[in-house]
Design a protein around this motif. Structure first.
Motif, PDB file in Angstrom:
ATOM      1  N   GLN A  68      44.437  51.410  30.757  1.00 32.28           N
ATOM      2  CA  GLN A  68      44.915  52.491  31.612  1.00 32.28           C
ATOM      3  C   GLN A  68      43.883  53.611  31.709  1.00 32.28           C
ATOM      4  N   ARG A  69      44.028  54.414  32.768  1.00 35.78           N
ATOM      5  CA  ARG A  69      43.200  55.593  32.993  1.00 35.78           C
ATOM      6  C   ARG A  69      41.710  55.244  33.079  1.00 35.78           C
ATOM      7  N   GLN A  70      41.434  54.041  33.583  1.00 36.61           N
ATOM      8  CA  GLN A  70      40.061  53.571  33.737  1.00 36.61           C
ATOM      9  C   GLN A  70      39.968  52.749  35.022  1.00 36.61           C
ATOM     10  N   PRO A  71      39.038  53.083  35.925  1.00 38.69           N
ATOM     11  CA  PRO A  71      38.916  52.299  37.163  1.00 38.69           C
ATOM     12  C   PRO A  71      38.602  50.836  36.860  1.00 38.69           C
ATOM     13  N   ILE A  72      39.290  49.948  37.578  1.00 43.21           N
ATOM     14  CA  ILE A  72      39.081  48.512  37.424  1.00 43.21           C
ATOM     15  C   ILE A  72      38.742  47.960  38.804  1.00 43.21           C
ATOM     16  N   HIS A  73      37.555  47.380  38.940  1.00 40.14           N
ATOM     17  CA  HIS A  73      37.082  46.938  40.239  1.00 40.14           C
ATOM     18  C   HIS A  73      37.760  45.639  40.679  1.00 40.14           C
ATOM     19  N   ARG A  74      37.689  45.399  41.966  1.00 37.25           N
ATOM     20  CA  ARG A  74      38.356  44.244  42.572  1.00 37.25           C
ATOM     21  C   ARG A  74      37.930  42.924  41.951  1.00 37.25           C
ATOM     22  N   ASP A  75      36.647  42.803  41.562  1.00 38.21           N
ATOM     23  CA  ASP A  75      36.203  41.519  41.012  1.00 38.21           C
ATOM     24  C   ASP A  75      36.892  41.217  39.683  1.00 38.21           C
ATOM     25  N   ALA A  76      37.174  42.259  38.883  1.00 36.50           N
ATOM     26  CA  ALA A  76      37.898  42.048  37.631  1.00 36.50           C
ATOM     27  C   ALA A  76      39.352  41.677  37.912  1.00 36.50           C
ATOM     28  N   VAL A  77      39.937  42.305  38.917  1.00 38.83           N
ATOM     29  CA  VAL A  77      41.312  41.984  39.305  1.00 38.83           C
ATOM     30  C   VAL A  77      41.392  40.530  39.784  1.00 38.83           C
ATOM     31  N   GLU A  78      40.424  40.121  40.588  1.00 33.66           N
ATOM     32  CA  GLU A  78      40.388  38.748  41.085  1.00 33.66           C
ATOM     33  C   GLU A  78      40.243  37.759  39.927  1.00 33.66           C
ATOM     34  N   ALA A  79      39.425  38.126  38.942  1.00 36.07           N
ATOM     35  CA  ALA A  79      39.215  37.246  37.790  1.00 36.07           C
ATOM     36  C   ALA A  79      40.508  37.042  37.007  1.00 36.07           C
ATOM     37  N   VAL A  80      41.299  38.087  36.905  1.00 37.68           N
ATOM     38  CA  VAL A  80      42.559  37.998  36.161  1.00 37.68           C
ATOM     39  C   VAL A  80      43.613  37.225  36.954  1.00 37.68           C
ATOM     40  N   ALA A  81      43.675  37.470  38.264  1.00 34.74           N
ATOM     41  CA  ALA A  81      44.676  36.798  39.102  1.00 34.74           C
ATOM     42  C   ALA A  81      44.431  35.304  39.187  1.00 34.74           C
ATOM     43  N   GLN A  82      43.137  34.923  39.251  1.00 30.86           N
ATOM     44  CA  GLN A  82      42.749  33.511  39.348  1.00 30.86           C
ATOM     45  C   GLN A  82      43.426  32.813  40.528  1.00 30.86           C
TER      46      GLN A  82
END
Length: 300
Positions: A210-224
């Motif tokens: 939390q309270r930390q920017p998370i870029h789209r590529d990391a989100v994509e990696a988690v969603a798979q």
């Protein structure tokens, strides 16, 4: 790369200064100026490395997870991308700048391997230190005196300790975007990827970081999954936003929610990134509701 590098001897009066200064000026101009060069090269390096790691497809999260051939390909990719960035063509060596043959050498280690065909030619040296997220860009005329006596089975020689003094640096020990998974808490990362479904992994991501920017590529990696943004949306009580709202956690987008991010005193969040935080006061809960977001704030 070595953390302590010697000061460069390539100053007026050095036999290579005129040539390397001329090439430096041309490279800088082609890049759009020194600031553009210092921004674009680090971004390019991050992209080249991440595109080979391919976290969303492979589940790998670090350079160390790559096969030997993949690590070699990063160097080829950097060469191609750097030529495109500078708008230069392929030459007898990797490229040609101001009618000079220039070999592009990249390393993720502490030195570069110089082939025999590049001897007495200029090398454009690129290095990425993935552990420290620092990068380097320099020029050297690959004189035999600047190289080690020993060579590998391909007859390539590395730059000697003395040779490092003859590198003309465009920049060194310069920051570049860190691998997100290296900066995140290791225990949190394991918990995120241990979740069985995309929604559960996504909820864990924004719950634990939390309270930390998370870029789209990391989100994509988690969603798979291909339509990874679907995981972000509310979805009849089952989406990531729905799950987090029940825990008083709001999930925001850098571009759409810039004003709310600032009002909640969160760190600046790039347009293509996301950030989450737990709402801990009714005042902030009302602010969230007014911004068309929702958290299930307990009634008094």
């Amino acid at each position: 790369m070595k953390q302590k590098l010697p000061d460069s001897l390539v100053v007026p009066g050095h036999p290579d200064f005129g040539l390397l200064f001329e090439l430096m000026a041309e490279i800088t101009t082609r890049a759009g100026g020194a600031l553009a060069l210092e921004y674009d090269v680090p971004q390019m390096l991050r992209r080249c490395i991440d595109d080979v790691i391919m976290t969303p497809k492979t589940g790998r999260r670090a350079y160390e997870d790559l096969e030997k051939t993949e690590k070699t390909y990063i160097g080829t990719r950097v060469e191609i991308e750097l030529r495109a960035l500078l708008g230069v063509k392929k030459g007898r060596l990797d490229t040609e700048i101001l009618d000079h043959d220039v070999d592009i050498k990249h390393t993720m280690g502490t030195n570069w391997m110089i082939p025999t065909e590049a001897l007495d030619s200029v090398c454009l040296l690129v290095a990425a230190d993935e552990a420290r997220a620092r990068c380097y860009l320099g020029l050297i005329k690959a004189r035999p005196d600047y190289l080690t006596r020993g060579q590998n089975k391909d007859a390539k020689r590395s730059i000697s300790a003395e040779g490092f003094k003859h590198i003309f640096w465009l920049f060194k020990d310069h920051p570049y975007p860190a691998n997100f998974w290296r900066t995140a808490d290791a225990e949190a990362v394991e918990q995120i990827f241990a979740a069985a479904t995309g929604n559960e992994r996504m909820a864990q991501l924004f719950r634990l970081i939390q309270r930390q920017p998370i870029h789209r590529d990391a989100v994509e990696a988690v969603a798979q999954q291909k339509d990874f943004m679907r995981r972000i949306r509310a979805d009849g009580g089952h989406g990531t936003r729905d799950i987090l709202a029940r825990e008083q956690i709001v999930l925001l987008e850098g571009q759409k929610d810039a004003q709310l991010i600032k009002a909640l005193e969160l760190p600046p969040c790039p347009a293509s990134a996301f950030i989450s935080c737990r709402i801990e006061s009714s005042y902030h809960a009302r602010m969230v509701e007014q911004s068309r977001h929702h958290v299930e704030w307990p009634t008094p």
